[in-house]
Design an enzyme around this catalytic site. Structure first.
Site, PDB file in Angstrom:
ATOM      1  N   LYS A 113       0.831  -1.343   0.123  1.00  0.00           N
ATOM      2  CA  LYS A 113       0.018  -0.029  -0.021  1.00  0.00           C
ATOM      3  C   LYS A 113       0.717   1.330  -0.136  1.00  0.00           C
ATOM      4  O   LYS A 113       0.497   2.211  -0.516  1.00  0.00           O
ATOM      5  CB  LYS A 113      -0.945   0.053   1.129  1.00  0.00           C
ATOM      6  CG  LYS A 113      -2.093  -0.790   1.082  1.00  0.00           C
ATOM      7  CD  LYS A 113      -3.012  -1.164   2.108  1.00  0.00           C
ATOM      8  CE  LYS A 113      -4.209  -2.080   1.683  1.00  0.00           C
ATOM      9  NZ  LYS A 113      -4.763  -2.494   2.788  1.00  0.00           N
ATOM     10  N   LYS A 195      -6.527 -12.826  -9.227  1.00  0.00           N
ATOM     11  CA  LYS A 195      -7.997 -12.901  -8.605  1.00  0.00           C
ATOM     12  C   LYS A 195      -9.192 -11.837  -9.093  1.00  0.00           C
ATOM     13  O   LYS A 195      -8.618 -10.700  -9.581  1.00  0.00           O
ATOM     14  CB  LYS A 195      -7.748 -12.795  -7.086  1.00  0.00           C
ATOM     15  CG  LYS A 195      -7.242 -14.066  -6.445  1.00  0.00           C
ATOM     16  CD  LYS A 195      -7.385 -14.074  -5.039  1.00  0.00           C
ATOM     17  CE  LYS A 195      -6.787 -12.961  -4.373  1.00  0.00           C
ATOM     18  NZ  LYS A 195      -7.282 -12.975  -2.835  1.00  0.00           N
ATOM     19  N   LYS A 198     -11.996  -6.231  -5.998  1.00  0.00           N
ATOM     20  CA  LYS A 198     -13.312  -5.381  -5.454  1.00  0.00           C
ATOM     21  C   LYS A 198     -13.128  -4.166  -6.369  1.00  0.00           C
ATOM     22  O   LYS A 198     -14.098  -3.706  -6.659  1.00  0.00           O
ATOM     23  CB  LYS A 198     -13.001  -5.043  -4.060  1.00  0.00           C
ATOM     24  CG  LYS A 198     -13.958  -5.730  -3.205  1.00  0.00           C
ATOM     25  CD  LYS A 198     -14.709  -4.932  -2.427  1.00  0.00           C
ATOM     26  CE  LYS A 198     -15.062  -5.760  -0.865  1.00  0.00           C
ATOM     27  NZ  LYS A 198     -14.288  -5.775   0.044  1.00  0.00           N
TER      28      LYS A 198
END
Ligand code: TRP
Length: 331
Positions: A113, A195, A198
């Site tokens: 992050k 994957k 979101k």
């Protein structure tokens, strides 16, 4: 006998997708009877990466609606919002005194992050695993259903709990990552790279909120190729992924037909995707419509939120009393 305590958290940072549904939420729903379950919408955590809160309220309401539509039953589990439980923030404070700068800086998620938001490497980001530990320990939970990417956080949670117990006396059971039933299902993105996500590559991710035509469009665009040329070939990952999706939503005889077609080199991927699209629409649309109805029923939602808050705070207050007594801040 007292049931074991399960806790998991989900950030209100995007729409719930098929990977969240099959990889997490459906398993949570299956645990509700057997365990004492707490499921938390972690809005404070989302502030570490999403400081703009203009849409937060809407995101939290939608996430709660999607969770309930996916099978979480607010009567059976404790479904609540993190910021409704101030005891979590207090426990976070004590735990922060036991978390060392060096170990926090080494955390993989922190490094990722920090790289992706170099202008906002805030202290909340650094201590994200400490807040997550407080989420878990505030209910003295032992079983934490999470994916592989959270294993490091769980290990840190165990360390922090253990340090607290050593310094102030045994208050917390040590939490562990927890899988319900078989191996976790991993849903790959429709282009077969990574994957489902979101917030990224939305055309390659199927969301519970997608309307029927969008679901069809995404599936019809999924990557395929000219088909196998040798009988019984090994499937490329993006093809395996389409079969994997069929396993989740299609009838066994349908799957068997396309398996046989693949093995005999006569498969038509266009037909397969059309079939998958219809089966996916039939699976997702009732959940989507249910979630919409819940989201529009503000009275019901506020009742659910209040009920979750009351139950979560009762449990949290009991723990924070033990913590205050153990630390010695009880004058
Ligand atoms: N960090 C978790 C994630 O990104 C979300 C989370 C917050 C969580 N608090 C938690 C998960 C407590 C399990 C338990 O998915």
């Amino acid at each position: 006998m007292k049931k074991e305590v399960v806790l998991s958290g989900i950030r209100p940072t995007g729409f719930v997708h098929l990977g969240n549904y099959f990889g997490a939420v459906r398993n949570w729903a299956n645990m509700q009877k057997e365990y004492d379950c707490y499921f938390c919408v972690v809005d404070w955590h989302s502030l570490t990466t999403h400081p703009d809160t203009r849409e937060l309220r809407q995101h939290v309401h939608r996430l709660l609606s999607e969770l309930i539509a996916s099978g979480l039953d607010p009567e059976q589990c404790v479904l609540y919002i993190q910021s409704d439980v101030p005891e979590i923030a207090e426990l976070y404070l004590y735990l922060n005194m036991m978390a060392y700068k060096g170990e926090l800086e080494k955390t993989t998620t922190f490094k990722d992050k920090a790289r992706s938001q170099p202008d906002n490497i805030n202290a909340g980001l650094l201590t994200y695993p400490v807040l997550q530990t407080a989420d878990i320990l505030i209910h003295r939970a032992t079983n934490v259903p999470v994916g592989k990417d959270q294993e490091q956080h769980l290990e840190m949670a165990r360390n922090f709990a253990d340090r607290f117990n050593h310094r102030y006396g045994d208050v917390f059971p040590l939490p562990k990552a927890f899988n319900y039933g078989k191996d976790l299902i991993k849903i790959m993105s429709l282009d077969g790279s990574g994957k489902m996500s979101k917030s990224e590559n939305q055309m390659n991710t199927l969301y519970l909120a997608d309307d029927d035509d969008l679901l069809r469009k995404k599936i019809m665009k999924a990557k395929t190729d000219g088909g196998p040329t040798e009988a019984n070939s090994i499937k490329p990952e993006y093809i395996q992924n389409l079969f994997g999706l069929m396993q989740l939503v299609s009838h066994a005889d349908v799957i068997a037909k396309f398996e046989a077609d693949f093995n005999n080199c006569v498969i038509r991927y266009g037909d397969m995707k059309k079939q998958l699209a219809e089966d996916m629409v039939n699976f997702i649309s009732p959940i989507r419509e249910k979630a919409k109805a819940i989201e529009n029923d503000k009275d019901y939602l506020s009742k659910v939120i209040k009920q979750g808050r009351d139950k979560a705070r009762a449990s949290a207050a009991a723990t924070i009393q033990l913590v205050r007594n153990a630390v010695g801040v009880n004058y």
